[in-house]
Design a protein around this motif. Structure first.
Motif, PDB file in Angstrom:
ATOM      1  N   GLN A   1     -30.620 -20.102   9.502  1.00  0.00           N
ATOM      2  CA  GLN A   1     -29.796 -19.683  10.626  1.00  0.00           C
ATOM      3  C   GLN A   1     -28.318 -19.945  10.337  1.00  0.00           C
ATOM      4  O   GLN A   1     -27.448 -19.132  10.672  1.00  0.00           O
ATOM      5  CB  GLN A   1     -30.254 -20.408  11.888  1.00  0.00           C
ATOM      6  N   LEU A   2     -28.061 -21.081   9.697  1.00  0.00           N
ATOM      7  CA  LEU A   2     -26.679 -21.411   9.341  1.00  0.00           C
ATOM      8  C   LEU A   2     -26.132 -20.405   8.332  1.00  0.00           C
ATOM      9  O   LEU A   2     -24.993 -19.927   8.466  1.00  0.00           O
ATOM     10  CB  LEU A   2     -26.619 -22.833   8.769  1.00  0.00           C
ATOM     11  N   GLU A   3     -26.927 -20.069   7.326  1.00  0.00           N
ATOM     12  CA  GLU A   3     -26.478 -19.099   6.329  1.00  0.00           C
ATOM     13  C   GLU A   3     -26.179 -17.746   6.976  1.00  0.00           C
ATOM     14  O   GLU A   3     -25.180 -17.099   6.652  1.00  0.00           O
ATOM     15  CB  GLU A   3     -27.535 -18.944   5.241  1.00  0.00           C
ATOM     16  N   ALA A   4     -27.052 -17.315   7.894  1.00  0.00           N
ATOM     17  CA  ALA A   4     -26.840 -16.034   8.568  1.00  0.00           C
ATOM     18  C   ALA A   4     -25.546 -16.043   9.368  1.00  0.00           C
ATOM     19  O   ALA A   4     -24.839 -15.034   9.441  1.00  0.00           O
ATOM     20  CB  ALA A   4     -28.026 -15.728   9.481  1.00  0.00           C
ATOM     21  N   ALA A   5     -25.228 -17.177   9.969  1.00  0.00           N
ATOM     22  CA  ALA A   5     -23.998 -17.287  10.752  1.00  0.00           C
ATOM     23  C   ALA A   5     -22.776 -17.424   9.862  1.00  0.00           C
ATOM     24  O   ALA A   5     -21.682 -16.978  10.216  1.00  0.00           O
ATOM     25  CB  ALA A   5     -24.102 -18.486  11.695  1.00  0.00           C
ATOM     26  N   LEU A   6     -22.938 -18.027   8.693  1.00  0.00           N
ATOM     27  CA  LEU A   6     -21.811 -18.275   7.789  1.00  0.00           C
ATOM     28  C   LEU A   6     -21.334 -17.016   7.071  1.00  0.00           C
ATOM     29  O   LEU A   6     -20.120 -16.839   6.863  1.00  0.00           O
ATOM     30  CB  LEU A   6     -22.208 -19.316   6.734  1.00  0.00           C
ATOM     31  N   ILE A   7     -22.243 -16.154   6.663  1.00  0.00           N
ATOM     32  CA  ILE A   7     -21.882 -15.038   5.792  1.00  0.00           C
ATOM     33  C   ILE A   7     -20.697 -14.216   6.320  1.00  0.00           C
ATOM     34  O   ILE A   7     -19.745 -13.984   5.579  1.00  0.00           O
ATOM     35  CB  ILE A   7     -23.107 -14.136   5.528  1.00  0.00           C
ATOM     36  N   PRO A   8     -20.692 -13.806   7.597  1.00  0.00           N
ATOM     37  CA  PRO A   8     -19.545 -13.010   8.051  1.00  0.00           C
ATOM     38  C   PRO A   8     -18.277 -13.827   8.288  1.00  0.00           C
ATOM     39  O   PRO A   8     -17.226 -13.249   8.590  1.00  0.00           O
ATOM     40  CB  PRO A   8     -20.061 -12.399   9.367  1.00  0.00           C
ATOM     41  N   LEU A   9     -18.367 -15.142   8.150  1.00  0.00           N
ATOM     42  CA  LEU A   9     -17.200 -15.998   8.416  1.00  0.00           C
ATOM     43  C   LEU A   9     -16.632 -16.637   7.157  1.00  0.00           C
ATOM     44  O   LEU A   9     -15.646 -17.373   7.234  1.00  0.00           O
ATOM     45  CB  LEU A   9     -17.587 -17.110   9.404  1.00  0.00           C
ATOM     46  N   LEU A  10     -17.241 -16.385   5.992  1.00  0.00           N
ATOM     47  CA  LEU A  10     -16.812 -17.061   4.774  1.00  0.00           C
ATOM     48  C   LEU A  10     -15.333 -16.841   4.474  1.00  0.00           C
ATOM     49  O   LEU A  10     -14.663 -17.728   3.939  1.00  0.00           O
ATOM     50  CB  LEU A  10     -17.658 -16.593   3.582  1.00  0.00           C
ATOM     51  N   HIS A  11     -14.817 -15.675   4.795  1.00  0.00           N
ATOM     52  CA  HIS A  11     -13.432 -15.355   4.456  1.00  0.00           C
ATOM     53  C   HIS A  11     -12.435 -15.852   5.496  1.00  0.00           C
ATOM     54  O   HIS A  11     -11.234 -15.639   5.350  1.00  0.00           O
ATOM     55  CB  HIS A  11     -13.277 -13.833   4.298  1.00  0.00           C
ATOM     56  N   THR A  12     -12.918 -16.517   6.540  1.00  0.00           N
ATOM     57  CA  THR A  12     -12.052 -16.969   7.631  1.00  0.00           C
ATOM     58  C   THR A  12     -11.924 -18.484   7.625  1.00  0.00           C
ATOM     59  O   THR A  12     -12.622 -19.188   6.887  1.00  0.00           O
ATOM     60  CB  THR A  12     -12.604 -16.517   8.992  1.00  0.00           C
ATOM     61  N   ASP A  13     -11.038 -18.971   8.501  1.00  0.00           N
ATOM     62  CA  ASP A  13     -10.895 -20.425   8.631  1.00  0.00           C
ATOM     63  C   ASP A  13     -11.926 -21.014   9.584  1.00  0.00           C
ATOM     64  O   ASP A  13     -11.865 -22.188   9.929  1.00  0.00           O
ATOM     65  CB  ASP A  13      -9.474 -20.779   9.097  1.00  0.00           C
TER      66      ASP A  13
END
Length: 346
Positions: A250-262
């Motif tokens: 679940q964490l990975e799914a939430a992280l992927i679209p946010l990797l490029h952000t702060d």
């Protein structure tokens, strides 16, 4: 996925495959329903339905069913939906069942991989349909526990079993009678008209009394090669679905679209997942993981994905993964792989 929305990942609510939901949508549209209204009811979009293996909350499927009944003007919609199409048109699971040597082995495949189509609460996960023998004979029993809350699923399920067997094995006396746990609806006559056997409502069981020869019936075109290929594909999908139930997944799914952000930090992700930082830390620890390790390994995986796809530069990849500059990314990449990211671009 929209940033800032509380996604409630930890609840791990039951889901259905989008391809399964789209069968309902297409059938309803063919019978007078408006697709845009159905999409709105099920929170669907053209983008979401592009991949039939994407997931839709089961609650959304329930809303789609209710909307389809109303918009089509057919209270017996679920009965007819199940009777209309063969299962192999719905999902890889259906193709897998059709490639099995016998009906009994097809049922085993359905039990093993059925959650890829729709997830249910069951006393024995992975064993939804069971054979139960008593003085009357052999019963095919559906053990999912939500039959009273959503009788349309029972209607659709038994209609599919009965109609599909009749189409593929005309003249074979498959079902003798059907028992369902819900009350008789106003359209109860439609059950016996479509199923052509007696139906008992408000029964203690959700089952069909079937011909005892049914499990041994050889399917028309069993294909061990296709069965093996589809089993492997279904196994990967099942593994992916199971991974989505872990906190790490679940964490990975939430992280992927946010990797490029702060916002790819533990505080924000914990809030996004509907828990405190400490709770997220504790749940990851229970799975022998840490936030830092998950983030690092996900960046590694995504770096390989971007670079081996040869669609992004090293600088672009560093930016997409949230590194401060290309040199910081290069150092991390060498730690992961022992090589420079430029070597993967060749």
């Amino acid at each position: 996925m929209t940033s800032g929305t509380n996604l409630n990942f930890v609840q791990a609510e039951p889901t259905v495959a989008v391809g399964y939901a789209m069968e309902l949508v297409n059938f309803a549209v063919a019978h007078g329903a408006d697709q845009n209204t159905l999409f709105e009811c099920g929170n669907l979009s053209d983008e979401r339905v592009a991949d039939p293996d994407h997931r839709l909350p089961f609650e959304g499927y329930v809303k789609l069913m209710q909307a389809a009944k109303e918009l089509s003007g057919d209270p017996a919609f679920a009965l007819r939906l199940g009777a209309e199409h063969d299962f192999h048109t719905v999902s890889v699971v259906g193709l897998l069942c059709y490639a099995a040597p016998t009906m009994g082995e097809a049922l085993q495949a359905l039990n093993r991989y059925g959650r890829l189509v729709a997830e249910f609460d069951m006393p024995e996960p992975g064993n939804r349909f069971q054979h139960v023998e008593d003085a009357e004979g052999l019963w095919l029993t559906d053990t999912q526990t939500g039959a009273l809350d959503f009788p349309e699923m029972t209607e659709e399920t038994w209609s599919r079993f009965i109609a599909e067997t009749t189409r593929n094995f005309p003249g074979f006396p498959f079902v003798k009678r059907v028992c369902v746990p819900h009350k008789a609806p106003p359209y109860a006559d439609e059950y016996e008209r479509l199923w052509k056997v007696p139906v008992t409502f408000e029964s203690e069981r959700n089952a069909m009394l079937i011909n005892s020869d049914w499990p041994a019936i050889p399917l028309h075109k069993p294909n061990p090669y296709v069965f093996g290929i589809l089993s492997a594909h279904a196994g990967k999908l099942l593994e992916s679905l199971e991974q989505s139930k872990t906190v790490r997944g679940q964490l990975e799914a939430a992280l992927i679209p946010l990797l490029h952000t702060d916002k790819a930090n533990m505080d924000h992700l914990a809030s996004l997942m509907g828990m405190s930082r400490q709770t997220l830390y504790r749940r990851l620890r229970d799975e022998d993981a840490t936030f830092e390790r998950v983030l690092d390994e996900l960046r590694h995986q995504m770096a390989l994905h971007y670079l081996e796809g040869k669609q992004t530069t090293v600088y672009e990849t560093a930016t997409l993964l949230g590194f401060s500059d290309a040199s910081a990314f290069s150092r991390a990449f060498k730690r992961w792989t022992g090589t420079s990211p430029k070597s993967r671009k060749v």
